[in-house]
Design a protein around this motif. Structure first.
Motif, PDB file in Angstrom:
ATOM      1  N   TYR A 149       0.794  -1.213   0.000  1.00 61.65           N
ATOM      2  CA  TYR A 149       0.000   0.000   0.000  1.00 61.65           C
ATOM      3  C   TYR A 149       0.839   1.281   0.000  1.00 61.65           C
ATOM      4  O   TYR A 149       0.454   2.281  -0.584  1.00 61.65           O
ATOM      5  N   GLY A 150       2.000   1.253   0.642  1.00 58.21           N
ATOM      6  CA  GLY A 150       2.850   2.442   0.741  1.00 58.21           C
ATOM      7  C   GLY A 150       3.694   2.634  -0.505  1.00 58.21           C
ATOM      8  O   GLY A 150       4.909   2.445  -0.484  1.00 58.21           O
ATOM      9  N   ILE A 151       3.070   3.023  -1.588  1.00 60.06           N
ATOM     10  CA  ILE A 151       3.751   3.125  -2.876  1.00 60.06           C
ATOM     11  C   ILE A 151       4.715   4.311  -2.856  1.00 60.06           C
ATOM     12  O   ILE A 151       4.339   5.437  -2.546  1.00 60.06           O
ATOM     13  N   ARG A 152       5.970   4.017  -3.189  1.00 60.12           N
ATOM     14  CA  ARG A 152       7.023   5.056  -3.180  1.00 60.12           C
ATOM     15  C   ARG A 152       6.884   5.982  -4.383  1.00 60.12           C
ATOM     16  O   ARG A 152       6.346   5.603  -5.413  1.00 60.12           O
ATOM     17  N   GLU A 153       7.450   7.161  -4.253  1.00 61.42           N
ATOM     18  CA  GLU A 153       7.378   8.148  -5.335  1.00 61.42           C
ATOM     19  C   GLU A 153       8.050   7.630  -6.604  1.00 61.42           C
ATOM     20  O   GLU A 153       7.553   7.862  -7.710  1.00 61.42           O
ATOM     21  N   ILE A 202      -1.497   1.051 -18.892  1.00 58.50           N
ATOM     22  CA  ILE A 202      -1.364   0.189 -17.715  1.00 58.50           C
ATOM     23  C   ILE A 202      -2.646  -0.591 -17.462  1.00 58.50           C
ATOM     24  O   ILE A 202      -3.736  -0.152 -17.813  1.00 58.50           O
ATOM     25  N   ILE A 203      -2.443  -1.759 -16.841  1.00 60.08           N
ATOM     26  CA  ILE A 203      -3.544  -2.585 -16.357  1.00 60.08           C
ATOM     27  C   ILE A 203      -3.319  -2.781 -14.864  1.00 60.08           C
ATOM     28  O   ILE A 203      -2.264  -3.271 -14.459  1.00 60.08           O
ATOM     29  N   VAL A 204      -4.275  -2.392 -14.057  1.00 59.33           N
ATOM     30  CA  VAL A 204      -4.201  -2.583 -12.614  1.00 59.33           C
ATOM     31  C   VAL A 204      -4.740  -3.983 -12.309  1.00 59.33           C
ATOM     32  O   VAL A 204      -5.887  -4.292 -12.629  1.00 59.33           O
ATOM     33  N   PHE A 205      -3.901  -4.822 -11.706  1.00 61.90           N
ATOM     34  CA  PHE A 205      -4.250  -6.222 -11.456  1.00 61.90           C
ATOM     35  C   PHE A 205      -3.789  -6.578 -10.045  1.00 61.90           C
ATOM     36  O   PHE A 205      -2.708  -7.100  -9.841  1.00 61.90           O
ATOM     37  N   THR A 206      -4.628  -6.241  -9.070  1.00 63.16           N
ATOM     38  CA  THR A 206      -4.282  -6.466  -7.665  1.00 63.16           C
ATOM     39  C   THR A 206      -5.043  -7.665  -7.114  1.00 63.16           C
ATOM     40  O   THR A 206      -5.991  -8.148  -7.724  1.00 63.16           O
ATOM     41  N   ASP A 207      -4.618  -8.117  -5.952  1.00 61.87           N
ATOM     42  CA  ASP A 207      -5.237  -9.276  -5.315  1.00 61.87           C
ATOM     43  C   ASP A 207      -6.711  -9.003  -5.008  1.00 61.87           C
ATOM     44  O   ASP A 207      -7.075  -7.871  -4.668  1.00 61.87           O
ATOM     45  N   PRO A 208      -7.553 -10.038  -5.090  1.00 60.63           N
ATOM     46  CA  PRO A 208      -8.979  -9.859  -4.795  1.00 60.63           C
ATOM     47  C   PRO A 208      -9.275  -9.933  -3.303  1.00 60.63           C
ATOM     48  O   PRO A 208     -10.064 -10.750  -2.836  1.00 60.63           O
ATOM     49  N   ASP A 209      -8.613  -9.071  -2.549  1.00 61.43           N
ATOM     50  CA  ASP A 209      -8.846  -8.981  -1.109  1.00 61.43           C
ATOM     51  C   ASP A 209      -8.911  -7.505  -0.731  1.00 61.43           C
ATOM     52  O   ASP A 209      -8.796  -6.623  -1.590  1.00 61.43           O
ATOM     53  N   HIS A 210      -9.117  -7.235   0.543  1.00 65.26           N
ATOM     54  CA  HIS A 210      -9.281  -5.850   0.992  1.00 65.26           C
ATOM     55  C   HIS A 210      -8.052  -4.996   0.662  1.00 65.26           C
ATOM     56  O   HIS A 210      -8.185  -3.884   0.132  1.00 65.26           O
ATOM     57  N   ALA A 211      -6.868  -5.502   0.962  1.00 58.91           N
ATOM     58  CA  ALA A 211      -5.649  -4.734   0.695  1.00 58.91           C
ATOM     59  C   ALA A 211      -5.497  -4.465  -0.805  1.00 58.91           C
ATOM     60  O   ALA A 211      -5.145  -3.355  -1.216  1.00 58.91           O
ATOM     61  N   GLY A 212      -5.781  -5.478  -1.615  1.00 66.61           N
ATOM     62  CA  GLY A 212      -5.688  -5.309  -3.066  1.00 66.61           C
ATOM     63  C   GLY A 212      -6.649  -4.260  -3.584  1.00 66.61           C
ATOM     64  O   GLY A 212      -6.306  -3.457  -4.469  1.00 66.61           O
ATOM     65  N   GLU A 213      -7.858  -4.237  -3.037  1.00 62.34           N
ATOM     66  CA  GLU A 213      -8.839  -3.234  -3.455  1.00 62.34           C
ATOM     67  C   GLU A 213      -8.400  -1.832  -3.030  1.00 62.34           C
ATOM     68  O   GLU A 213      -8.604  -0.865  -3.763  1.00 62.34           O
ATOM     69  N   GLN A 214      -7.787  -1.725  -1.852  1.00 65.50           N
ATOM     70  CA  GLN A 214      -7.289  -0.413  -1.392  1.00 65.50           C
ATOM     71  C   GLN A 214      -6.179   0.084  -2.313  1.00 65.50           C
ATOM     72  O   GLN A 214      -6.141   1.260  -2.671  1.00 65.50           O
ATOM     73  N   ARG A 229      -5.718  -0.827  -5.447  1.00 64.77           N
ATOM     74  CA  ARG A 229      -6.368  -0.534  -6.737  1.00 64.77           C
ATOM     75  C   ARG A 229      -6.975   0.877  -6.711  1.00 64.77           C
ATOM     76  O   ARG A 229      -6.757   1.677  -7.625  1.00 64.77           O
ATOM     77  N   ARG A 230      -7.728   1.196  -5.663  1.00 64.06           N
ATOM     78  CA  ARG A 230      -8.356   2.519  -5.552  1.00 64.06           C
ATOM     79  C   ARG A 230      -7.313   3.635  -5.548  1.00 64.06           C
ATOM     80  O   ARG A 230      -7.506   4.680  -6.176  1.00 64.06           O
ATOM     81  N   LYS A 231      -6.234   3.403  -4.816  1.00 69.35           N
ATOM     82  CA  LYS A 231      -5.172   4.404  -4.725  1.00 69.35           C
ATOM     83  C   LYS A 231      -4.561   4.669  -6.103  1.00 69.35           C
ATOM     84  O   LYS A 231      -4.318   5.825  -6.470  1.00 69.35           O
ATOM     85  N   ILE A 232      -4.333   3.621  -6.874  1.00 73.23           N
ATOM     86  CA  ILE A 232      -3.760   3.772  -8.221  1.00 73.23           C
ATOM     87  C   ILE A 232      -4.758   4.467  -9.142  1.00 73.23           C
ATOM     88  O   ILE A 232      -4.406   5.371  -9.896  1.00 73.23           O
ATOM     89  N   LEU A 233      -6.018   4.053  -9.063  1.00 75.06           N
ATOM     90  CA  LEU A 233      -7.036   4.622  -9.949  1.00 75.06           C
ATOM     91  C   LEU A 233      -7.337   6.084  -9.635  1.00 75.06           C
ATOM     92  O   LEU A 233      -7.805   6.819 -10.511  1.00 75.06           O
ATOM     93  N   GLU A 234      -7.068   6.526  -8.414  1.00 75.25           N
ATOM     94  CA  GLU A 234      -7.215   7.950  -8.098  1.00 75.25           C
ATOM     95  C   GLU A 234      -6.276   8.778  -8.964  1.00 75.25           C
ATOM     96  O   GLU A 234      -6.636   9.850  -9.441  1.00 75.25           O
ATOM     97  N   ARG A 235      -5.070   8.279  -9.168  1.00 81.80           N
ATOM     98  CA  ARG A 235      -4.080   9.000  -9.979  1.00 81.80           C
ATOM     99  C   ARG A 235      -4.215   8.687 -11.473  1.00 81.80           C
ATOM    100  O   ARG A 235      -3.848   9.522 -12.298  1.00 81.80           O
ATOM    101  N   PHE A 236      -4.678   7.482 -11.787  1.00 85.39           N
ATOM    102  CA  PHE A 236      -4.750   7.045 -13.184  1.00 85.39           C
ATOM    103  C   PHE A 236      -6.139   6.481 -13.490  1.00 85.39           C
ATOM    104  O   PHE A 236      -6.307   5.275 -13.684  1.00 85.39           O
ATOM    105  N   PRO A 237      -7.142   7.349 -13.536  1.00 82.36           N
ATOM    106  CA  PRO A 237      -8.524   6.871 -13.688  1.00 82.36           C
ATOM    107  C   PRO A 237      -8.815   6.202 -15.033  1.00 82.36           C
ATOM    108  O   PRO A 237      -9.797   5.488 -15.157  1.00 82.36           O
ATOM    109  N   ARG A 238      -7.978   6.385 -16.016  1.00 79.72           N
ATOM    110  CA  ARG A 238      -8.197   5.764 -17.327  1.00 79.72           C
ATOM    111  C   ARG A 238      -7.461   4.438 -17.486  1.00 79.72           C
ATOM    112  O   ARG A 238      -7.457   3.851 -18.571  1.00 79.72           O
TER     113      ARG A 238
END
Length: 180
Positions: free
Chosen positions: A32-36, A51-63, A65-74
């Motif tokens: 979750y703590g993605i570096r700059e 890019i393709i966002v492909f995270t684990d199908p669990d709570h951490a993976g969804e968090q 995914r959301r964090k990445i999609l906030e910056r890269f909504p397309r």
């Protein structure tokens, strides 16, 4: 199978599973703590390969995914079902078989701003995707066929509209699981 986009995953075991399944580049978030520096790599990949966002199908993976999609909504998104990614109680892409990974990546879609809503809450009720005892199970089955993953009913409806799921695709999927 070659994937032209760069796949964003959580860790090195996910990268290994991707490499066993397809020919593709990956970027690892390392949790979750993605570096700059990682954000810069993702931004560069987004500009060049996509890019393709492909995270684990669990709570951490969804968090993540959301964090990445906030910056890269397309960004495109790929989804695995928990049952495809589970091994001995551990949930992760690294546990999925190559065929499941290939299928998920083939169905990857990018969210777009929908021009009006093709699907409504009434559709969700009519198909039993909300308001029934087995609605979550129905969303799981339909999400797997359509490649939009599992979600609560509000998010599932948003995905149907935002991922451009056509009425034809929906009817075919519903017939496949024999609901209509």
């Amino acid at each position: 199978m070659k994937i032209k986009e760069t796949i964003i995953v959580e860790g090195r075991d996910d990268t290994a599973a991707i490499k066993r399944s397809v020919d593709a580049l990956t970027i690892e978030t390392h949790g979750y703590g993605i570096r700059e520096a990682t954000w810069e790599l993702i931004a560069n990949a987004g500009k060049t390969t996509g890019i393709i966002v492909f995270t684990d199908p669990d709570h951490a993976g969804e968090q993540i995914r959301r964090k990445i999609l906030e910056r890269f909504p397309r960004a495109k998104e790929a989804f695995l079902e928990k049952t495809e990614a589970e091994k001995n109680g551990d949930i992760g892409i690294e546990n999925a078989d190559p065929e499941s990974i290939r299928r998920a990546l083939e169905k990857a879609r990018a969210a777009e701003a929908p021009e009006g809503e093709l699907y409504s809450r009434e559709d969700m009720f009519r198909w039993g995707l909300t308001g029934k005892k087995d609605s979550a199970k129905r969303r799981t089955e339909l999400g797997k066929i359509l490649g939009v993953g599992f979600a609560n009913s509000k998010t599932f409806l948003w995905r149907l509209n935002s991922f451009g799921i056509t009425r034809e695709e929906m009817e075919k999927a519903l017939q496949e699981i024999q609901w209509i």
